[in-house]
Design a protein around this motif. Structure first.
Motif, mmCIF file in Angstrom:
data_model
loop_
_atom_site.group_PDB
_atom_site.id
_atom_site.type_symbol
_atom_site.label_atom_id
_atom_site.label_comp_id
_atom_site.label_asym_id
_atom_site.label_seq_id
_atom_site.Cartn_x
_atom_site.Cartn_y
_atom_site.Cartn_z
ATOM 1 N N LYS A 101 -5.097 45.146 69.804
ATOM 2 C CA LYS A 101 -4.289 44.622 70.661
ATOM 3 C C LYS A 101 -3.435 44.423 70.229
ATOM 4 N N ASP A 102 -2.706 43.868 68.627
ATOM 5 C CA ASP A 102 -1.915 43.731 67.555
ATOM 6 C C ASP A 102 -1.241 45.077 68.305
ATOM 7 N N SER A 103 -1.491 46.142 68.652
ATOM 8 C CA SER A 103 -0.216 47.473 68.811
ATOM 9 C C SER A 103 0.445 46.944 70.195
ATOM 10 N N VAL A 104 -0.659 46.266 71.506
ATOM 11 C CA VAL A 104 0.112 46.104 71.996
ATOM 12 C C VAL A 104 0.555 44.784 72.398
ATOM 13 N N LEU A 105 0.664 43.973 71.315
ATOM 14 C CA LEU A 105 1.399 42.822 71.437
ATOM 15 C C LEU A 105 2.666 42.778 71.348
ATOM 16 N N LEU A 106 2.503 44.151 69.949
ATOM 17 C CA LEU A 106 4.185 44.327 69.265
ATOM 18 C C LEU A 106 4.833 45.218 69.644
ATOM 19 N N ALA A 107 4.221 45.957 70.736
ATOM 20 C CA ALA A 107 4.421 47.116 71.775
ATOM 21 C C ALA A 107 5.274 46.374 73.130
ATOM 22 N N ARG A 108 4.325 45.376 73.435
ATOM 23 C CA ARG A 108 4.644 44.682 74.854
ATOM 24 C C ARG A 108 5.489 43.364 73.962
ATOM 25 N N ALA A 109 5.004 42.706 73.915
ATOM 26 C CA ALA A 109 5.740 41.330 73.776
ATOM 27 C C ALA A 109 5.956 40.695 72.569
ATOM 28 N N PRO A 110 6.636 41.360 71.679
ATOM 29 C CA PRO A 110 6.571 41.694 70.284
ATOM 30 C C PRO A 110 8.059 40.228 70.549
ATOM 31 N N HIS A 111 8.741 39.897 70.911
ATOM 32 C CA HIS A 111 9.250 38.653 70.941
ATOM 33 C C HIS A 111 8.301 37.143 70.966
ATOM 34 N N LEU A 129 11.237 37.566 56.525
ATOM 35 C CA LEU A 129 10.484 37.347 57.601
ATOM 36 C C LEU A 129 9.662 38.937 57.365
ATOM 37 N N VAL A 130 9.189 39.207 57.238
ATOM 38 C CA VAL A 130 8.432 40.390 57.308
ATOM 39 C C VAL A 130 7.224 41.032 57.949
ATOM 40 N N VAL A 131 7.245 42.163 58.669
ATOM 41 C CA VAL A 131 6.629 42.480 59.461
ATOM 42 C C VAL A 131 5.644 44.309 59.339
ATOM 43 N N GLY A 132 4.292 44.238 59.282
ATOM 44 C CA GLY A 132 3.604 45.548 58.861
ATOM 45 C C GLY A 132 3.174 46.463 60.187
ATOM 46 N N VAL A 133 3.454 47.127 60.127
ATOM 47 C CA VAL A 133 2.820 48.101 61.272
ATOM 48 C C VAL A 133 1.968 49.326 60.875
ATOM 49 N N THR A 134 1.454 49.716 61.889
ATOM 50 C CA THR A 134 1.104 51.047 61.643
ATOM 51 C C THR A 134 1.560 52.469 62.657
ATOM 52 N N ARG A 135 1.964 51.717 64.401
ATOM 53 C CA ARG A 135 1.887 52.742 65.049
ATOM 54 C C ARG A 135 2.982 53.318 65.481
ATOM 55 N N ALA A 136 3.935 54.033 65.336
ATOM 56 C CA ALA A 136 5.372 54.090 66.200
ATOM 57 C C ALA A 136 5.737 53.411 67.126
ATOM 58 N N ALA A 137 5.226 53.071 68.352
ATOM 59 C CA ALA A 137 5.150 52.556 69.337
ATOM 60 C C ALA A 137 5.830 51.489 68.672
ATOM 61 N N ALA A 138 4.547 50.637 67.359
ATOM 62 C CA ALA A 138 4.911 49.410 67.216
ATOM 63 C C ALA A 138 6.150 48.836 66.602
ATOM 64 N N GLU A 139 6.782 49.774 65.736
ATOM 65 C CA GLU A 139 7.604 49.740 64.921
ATOM 66 C C GLU A 139 8.810 50.084 65.045
ATOM 67 N N THR A 140 8.510 50.869 66.317
ATOM 68 C CA THR A 140 10.255 50.885 68.053
ATOM 69 C C THR A 140 10.439 49.354 67.822
ATOM 70 N N SER A 141 9.223 48.681 68.563
ATOM 71 C CA SER A 141 9.342 47.868 69.524
ATOM 72 C C SER A 141 10.082 46.699 68.970
ATOM 73 N N VAL A 142 9.083 46.783 66.962
ATOM 74 C CA VAL A 142 10.128 45.799 66.456
ATOM 75 C C VAL A 142 11.249 45.340 66.412
ATOM 76 N N ARG A 143 11.399 46.985 65.958
ATOM 77 C CA ARG A 143 12.804 46.683 65.328
ATOM 78 C C ARG A 143 13.830 46.485 66.553
ATOM 79 N N ASP A 144 13.954 47.240 67.712
ATOM 80 C CA ASP A 144 14.295 46.748 68.310
ATOM 81 C C ASP A 144 14.137 45.139 68.891
ATOM 82 N N ALA A 145 13.378 44.177 68.821
ATOM 83 C CA ALA A 145 13.188 43.463 68.721
ATOM 84 C C ALA A 145 13.998 41.748 67.581
ATOM 85 N N LEU A 146 14.070 42.415 67.065
ATOM 86 C CA LEU A 146 15.326 42.265 65.768
ATOM 87 C C LEU A 146 16.512 42.317 65.663
ATOM 88 N N ALA A 147 16.872 43.343 65.897
ATOM 89 C CA ALA A 147 18.005 43.346 66.821
ATOM 90 C C ALA A 147 18.456 42.761 67.864
#
Length: 506
Positions: A101-111, A129-147
């Motif tokens: 569920k968290d991976s889906v939120l971070l990958a699809r609705a990071p904002h 502010l720190v966001v901890g992740v374990t999966r590549a899809a979530a990491e990419t999505s959150v980095r893009d969202a921060l940018a």
């Protein structure tokens, strides 16, 4: 055998789409799409935000269900007392194989997640502010969202933000492991317990909560308490995210109103209509027998009242054609191998629990069952983190949920069914570096013509090897996880009889 869940499985919405709003139109809601769907987030003071979280009874959605309002008050009070700027940490580290569920939120609705985190950071006056992740899809999505939001870790910023990637292990979800990793240390829980609100990231008072919690906070701030509570129960308003796998055609993340019947969720996921039982709360959760599950509703209070747990939101029905205790044993071996090796109750206790359960499944009788109960009881409340407690709860609840199967194994010759491997485990984690995918998974094996029962392997690698009742090694029915491969090789090299080896399955 069940395949590992995809990083971002399909999504099903029952009732109003809140967390999943916009998913039907976009695979990922970028900043512009997010604002079109949800609108601009309001700004709230610390008092307003705390009052809102308290009014909607918002609890942490990572498993512990701690009230968010109490965390907000504690962080704010500590920051003022010490004259320190607090930090905000989003725990999106799902290391459990049955949770997405968290991976889906971070990958699809990071904002939506970042809205809640930034809302809290601004209200508390946080600087980091720190966001901890374990999966590549979530990491990419959150980095893009921060940018997309113009947030970065550059000095001079009012709010510095960064992403921390942790290994995909169960212990990575422990809040203390995330804080330790974010501070540059190993991603493991420390032996000393403390409260993040007192001393968290970099020693600062820290608001740390789960991904879904922050997303729910953002929704509550937009909707207001009354509209937010229009769905759900009076005690637990709003929606909840579940990861449904096991005896279903395919895994799904489901958004449903709190208080929805569990049977309705399973029916809408096309689950086996007559499951043997249902695991609630994931691999640190609890099993419900079929009758209890059919009358259960999805909320913390209701599930706890009938012996279940909402926990991390994982729901796994079990089909009738597999041995339930065999399924539990596979996961018990994995839970033992997930130990960080930092405390005896985990490093030695969990392998003992798994071994005792193996004896029960093998027909060890009442003495084996008593040994299992004793071993599980011995680890509870004694670990450096919550892993031993969760693993013991998972195992012991199965004894209550599958009484007929237990009797068949304890009093007879077994249930006569094989173990299909319905409960998902991470195949990638069971492969050694360079040995995954098509190259195969490594497993320990013994050449019984050479083994002399020295037991050295069990001392070196208790997570995967124990000394059986006959004095010879008994191996866990699982692959060798990557984090244990070094120890496994050491055990192979030190076997005095050269009887132990690592085999590669293809």
């Amino acid at each position: 055998m069940s395949a590992p869940l995809p990083d971002v499985p399909g999504v099903l919405t029952l009732g109003p789409a809140r967390l999943t709003a916009g998913f039907e139109a976009a695979a990922r809601l970028d900043r512009r799409t997010h604002l079109a769907v949800h609108g601009t987030a309001p700004q709230l003071t610390e008092a307003q935000l705390t009052s809102l979280a308290e009014t909607v009874a918002l609890r942490g959605r990572g498993g512990a269900a701690f009230p968010l309002a109490r965390k907000l008050r504690a962080v704010g009070a500590t920051a003022r007392r010490r004259g320190a700027r607090p930090a905000v940490v989003v725990n999106g580290c799902e290391g459990e194989p049955a949770c997405r569920k968290d991976s889906v939120l971070l990958a699809r609705a990071p904002h939506l997640v970042l809205d809640g985190a930034v809302l809290a950071a601004e209200a508390l006056g946080a600087g980091i502010l720190v966001v901890g992740v374990t999966r590549a899809a979530a990491e990419t999505s959150v980095r893009d969202a921060l940018a997309e939001r113009g947030l970065s870790d550059r000095r001079g910023r009012t709010l510095r933000a960064r992403v921390v990637r942790l290994p995909e292990r169960l212990v990575s979800g422990e809040s203390s492991a995330l804080l330790r990793a974010a501070d540059g240390g190993p991603p493991l829980p420390p032996g000393r317990h403390g409260r993040a609100s007192d001393e968290g990231l970099g020693g600062a008072p820290t608001l740390l909560s789960n991904t879904e919690t922050y997303a729910q906070l953002a929704l509550a701030a937009r909707l207001g308490a009354s509209r937010y509570a229009a769905v759900g129960t009076a005690a637990e308003p709003g929606t909840v995210l579940l990861t449904v796998s096991g005896a279903v055609p395919g895994p799904r993340v489901v958004e449903a109103p709190g208080g929805v019947p569990l049977a309705h969720v399973l029916r809408m996921c096309d689950a086996d209509p007559a499951p043997q039982g249902v695991l609630t709360g994931g691999y640190h959760g609890a099993w419900l027998d079929a009758t209890t599950a059919s009358g259960a509703v999805v909320s913390h209070e209701a599930l706890a009242a009938c012996g279940g747990a909402l926990g991390s939101g994982a729901v796994l029905p079990l089909p009738a054609d597999t041995c339930p205790l065999g399924e539990v044993l596979r996961v018990a071996h994995w839970l033992a191998a997930e130990s960080t090796g930092q405390c005896g109750p985990c490093r030695l206790g969990l392998p003992t629990v798994a071994g005792a359960l193996a004896d029960v499944v093998a027909g060890g009788g009442r003495s084996a069952l008593e040994a299992l109960r004793e071993a599980a009881g011995a680890v509870r409340g004694r670990g450096a983190c919550g892993h031993p407690d969760g693993a013991a709860r998972f195992t012991l609840s199965a004894l209550s949920a599958f009484t007929d199967d237990l009797a068949a194994h304890v009093l007879g010759g077994g249930c006569g069914r094989g173990t299909a491997g319905v409960l998902p485990l991470p195949a990638a984690d069971a492969a050694a570096p360079g040995a995954g995918g098509a190259q195969g998974v490594e497993r320990l094996a013994v050449d019984w013509t050479l083994c002399e029962g020295h037991g050295l392997c069990a001392g070196l690698l208790p997570q995967l090897v124990r000394v059986g009742p006959d004095g010879y090694p008994a191996l866990a029915d699982t692959g060798v996880p990557a984090h244990l491969r070094g120890r496994a090789l050491r055990a192979v090299r030190r076997c005095p009889a050269l009887a132990l080896r690592l085999d590669k399955e293809r």
